[in-house]
Design an enzyme around this catalytic site. Structure first.
Site: not given
Ligand SMILES: [Mg+2]
Ligand SMILES: [Zn+2]
Length: 196
Positions: A12, A10
């Site tokens: 952010d 992932d």
């Molecule tokens: Mg995230």
């Protein structure tokens, strides 16, 4: 042919700081350990693939080109640490907000498995041997929907979700780690002990 194992990462809160919508590359902050984590995967022969929802496009907060500019910056920072991502996949859609073509009930908005499926096809990934690493419960669900194991990290939203929300989760992650580097170390250690 069986394919290669991958760690899907992932963006952010996992490989870079969670700062809300990254509507300019100057807001983007890669975690200091990100390159070391990705390099471990590179050196072990694993694929390292970024998967991220960027609904700021559908919401009209930034143009799709901004995502590419941010990912160029990420690639540069990783390269400085001798690391590289094998691929980046993002979903710019939102099911109910904005205008077409970005307002779309797509199959690629996490936790739906579209991004992982595309990557698995493109890169010949052995999904059964692969992992998803993320800082939100949605990343755990994504792993489940795509047939991956999940590592939950306590960076980004992770610590708060872990302390205050996990009692409501239907599924628990396969491992929990402080951050991406710790997660990658643990994944590689587990896989090595499985092989031997
Ligand atoms: Mg995230
Ligand atoms: Zn999508």
């Amino acid at each position: 042919m069986k394919g290669r194992p991958a760690v899907f990462i992932d963006r952010d809160g996992t490989i870079s700081e969670e700062v809300g919508y990254v509507n300019h590359p100057s807001r983007y902050r890669v975690f200091p350990y990100a390159a070391a984590a990705v390099k471990l995967l590179n050196d072990a022969g694993w694929l390292a693939v970024l998967v991220t929802n960027q609904a700021g496009v559908a919401r009209g907060y930034f143009a799709e080109e901004m995502i590419g500019a941010v990912h160029d910056r990420l690639a540069q920072e990783l390269e400085r640490g001798g690391a590289r991502l094998d691929a980046v996949y993002y979903c710019p859609h939102h099911p109910t907000v904005g205008a077409p073509p970005y307002r779309l009930d797509c199959d690629c908005r996490k936790p739906r498995p579209g991004l992982i499926r595309r990557a698995a096809d493109d890169l010949h990934v052995d999904t059964a041997a692969s992992w998803m690493v993320g800082d939100r419960y949605g990343d755990v669900e994504l792993a489940r929907n795509a047939g991956l194991r999940s590592a939950f990290v306590l960076s980004g939203y992770g610590l708060g979700e872990w302390e205050h929300q996990r009692q409501h989760w239907s599924h628990q992650p396969d491992l929990v780690a402080d951050d991406l580097l710790a997660a990658v170390r643990e994944i590689l250690r587990k896989e090595k002990s499985r092989e031997s």
